[in-house]
Design an enzyme around this catalytic site. Structure first.
Site, short mmCIF file in Angstrom:
data_model
loop_
_atom_site.label_atom_id
_atom_site.label_comp_id
_atom_site.label_asym_id
_atom_site.label_seq_id
_atom_site.Cartn_x
_atom_site.Cartn_y
_atom_site.Cartn_z
N SER A 121 1.18 -14.73 -24.45
CA SER A 121 1.88 -14.81 -22.94
C SER A 121 3.12 -15.83 -23.05
O SER A 121 3.12 -16.75 -23.61
CB SER A 121 0.75 -15.49 -22.23
OG SER A 121 1.26 -15.63 -20.89
N TYR B 88 -6.23 -21.10 -19.56
CA TYR B 88 -5.27 -20.09 -20.23
C TYR B 88 -4.24 -20.74 -20.77
O TYR B 88 -3.77 -20.06 -22.07
CB TYR B 88 -4.95 -19.34 -18.84
CG TYR B 88 -4.47 -18.02 -19.16
CD1 TYR B 88 -5.02 -16.73 -19.33
CD2 TYR B 88 -2.93 -17.87 -19.43
CE1 TYR B 88 -4.36 -15.66 -19.59
CE2 TYR B 88 -2.32 -16.56 -19.58
CZ TYR B 88 -3.06 -15.33 -19.71
OH TYR B 88 -2.20 -14.30 -19.76
P1 NAD Z 1 -6.83 -6.62 -18.37
O1 NAD Z 1 -7.95 -7.36 -17.60
O2 NAD Z 1 -6.55 -5.15 -17.78
O3 NAD Z 1 -7.54 -6.28 -19.91
C1 NAD Z 1 -8.21 -7.24 -20.69
C2 NAD Z 1 -8.98 -6.50 -21.43
O4 NAD Z 1 -9.94 -7.67 -22.20
C3 NAD Z 1 -9.98 -5.49 -20.67
O5 NAD Z 1 -10.17 -4.32 -21.70
C4 NAD Z 1 -11.23 -6.17 -20.72
O6 NAD Z 1 -12.40 -5.25 -20.84
C5 NAD Z 1 -11.15 -6.89 -22.12
N1 NAD Z 1 -12.22 -7.99 -22.18
C6 NAD Z 1 -12.39 -9.21 -21.21
N2 NAD Z 1 -13.44 -9.87 -21.66
C7 NAD Z 1 -13.85 -9.36 -22.97
C8 NAD Z 1 -14.72 -9.70 -23.73
N3 NAD Z 1 -15.45 -10.88 -23.64
N4 NAD Z 1 -15.07 -9.00 -24.90
C9 NAD Z 1 -14.07 -7.91 -25.28
N5 NAD Z 1 -13.11 -7.39 -24.25
C10 NAD Z 1 -12.87 -8.18 -23.13
O7 NAD Z 1 -5.66 -7.44 -18.41
P2 NAD Z 1 -4.44 -7.35 -19.35
O8 NAD Z 1 -3.28 -7.87 -18.38
O9 NAD Z 1 -4.08 -5.90 -19.93
O10 NAD Z 1 -4.44 -8.48 -20.32
C11 NAD Z 1 -4.36 -8.04 -21.78
C12 NAD Z 1 -3.85 -9.34 -22.59
O11 NAD Z 1 -2.59 -9.68 -22.26
C13 NAD Z 1 -4.88 -10.80 -22.27
O12 NAD Z 1 -4.89 -11.58 -23.23
C14 NAD Z 1 -3.68 -11.26 -21.21
O13 NAD Z 1 -3.90 -12.92 -21.26
C15 NAD Z 1 -2.27 -10.96 -21.79
N6 NAD Z 1 -1.49 -11.05 -20.68
C16 NAD Z 1 -1.42 -10.35 -19.65
C17 NAD Z 1 -0.19 -10.67 -18.87
C18 NAD Z 1 -0.29 -9.86 -17.61
O14 NAD Z 1 0.60 -10.19 -16.79
N7 NAD Z 1 -1.00 -8.64 -17.31
C19 NAD Z 1 0.93 -11.54 -19.14
C20 NAD Z 1 0.76 -12.12 -20.39
C21 NAD Z 1 -0.15 -11.85 -21.12
#
Ligand code: NAD
Length: 261
Positions: free
Chosen positions: A143, A156
């Site tokens: 991130s 985080y």
């Molecule tokens: P999201 O909530 O849509 O997806 C998260 C995913 O992780 C989901 O599929 C969920 O089912 C899964 N998950 C959660 N807990 C879990 C567990 N215990 N075991 C297995 N799977 C689990 O969110 P996202 O935005 O798609 O995030 C995905 C990644 O991207 C994360 O690591 C997040 O930190 C990172 N990220 C997101 C953003 C953003 O702005 N959306 C920015 C930077 C980084």
């Protein structure tokens, strides 16, 4: 020399991929020809239907394997059950926002486990498989918060900085192998993890949704646009290409200029 990206014959395991960025990455890898293993902690008919739908859309083999990324043994079992893991995308993640004195201990532990330690456990099983296969790519979804900090996101930010550190160590340990490890550092992408933060922020600042998006979420994103799951997926595909063979141990920011500020 023209670089073509054809991942057919490769198997990609993407943790936390039944929504958001993980699903977007899976679809881009599938479009590049890789067979896919989708994952989350749930095991519902919708999860399996999603796998069938990605297979229908892309023509590759897609399986759904349930495993809870907060549990070391399940992280390791996911890779073992996949049977092959040429491409590992450590993506599962959760968020909790609170000041350090009020930060619930169980939330701290869950964020460190899911967002950081899971990447250690999956990589530990995948690395020997990649060495045996003679090729491998590990992409950790970190991130902008792996490179910078914000208040109230202690767990985080700590976990994502940890993932960037783990990425460097993994790259050094695989430097002599045909394996690379890199991290992608997205800025804000409009996925469920971000959408969940909007109502609380609206209440906290007494703002409209539009104001929260422009003045809070995208305040540090100079492009004033969300990055998309397709863009993150496209960067993962690039890291799996021959052009990226010597790209290892680094980060790619997909953040509209956030970390340039
Ligand atoms: P999201 O909530 O849509 O997806 C998260 C995913 O992780 C989901 O599929 C969920 O089912 C899964 N998950 C959660 N807990 C879990 C567990 N215990 N075991 C297995 N799977 C689990 O969110 P996202 O935005 O798609 O995030 C995905 C990644 O991207 C994360 O690591 C997040 O930190 C990172 N990220 C997101 C953003 C953003 O702005 N959306 C920015 C930077 C980084």
């Amino acid at each position: 020399m023209a670089f073509e990206i054809d991942l057919s014959g490769k198997t990609a395991v993407i943790t936390g991929s039944n929504s958001g960025i993980g699903l977007g990455v899976a679809i881009q890898l599938a479009k590049a020809g890789a067979d896919i293993v989708l994952n989350s902690f749930s095991d519902t008919p919708e999860d399996h239907a999603l796998a069938a739908s990605v297979a229908d859309q892309t023509g590759v083999n897609v399986r759904y394997i349930q495993a809870d990324m907060s549990k070391a043994d399940q992280c390791r079992a996911l890779i073992e059950k996949a049977g092959a893991c040429d491409i590992l995308v450590n993506n599962a993640g959760i968020q909790h926002v609170a000041g350090i004195p009020d930060f619930p201990v169980e939330k701290w532990d869950a964020i460190i486990a899911i967002n950081m330690s899971s990447a250690f456990h999956t990589s530990a099983i995948a690395m020997p498989m990649m060495r045996a296969a003679g090729w491998g790519r590990i992409v950790n979804i970190a991130s902008a918060h792996g490179l910078t900090a914000s208040p109230y996101k202690s767990a985080y930010v700590a976990a994502k900085h940890g993932v960037v550190g783990l990425t460097k160590v993994t790259a050094l340990e695989t430097a002599k192998d045909p394996i690379t490890c890199n991290a992608i550092c997205p800025g804000y992408v409009l996925t469920p993890i971000v959408e969940k933060q909007i109502p609380d922020t609206m209440k906290e600042y007494n703002m409209s949704k539009e104001d929260v998006i422009e003045n809070i979420l995208l305040a540090r994103q100079p492009s004033k646009e969300f990055a998309t799951v397709e863009q993150v997926g496209g960067n993962v595909v690039f890291l799996c290409s021959d052009a990226a063979e010597q790209v290892t141990g680094t980060t790619i920011s997909v953040d509209g200029g956030w970390t340039a500020l």
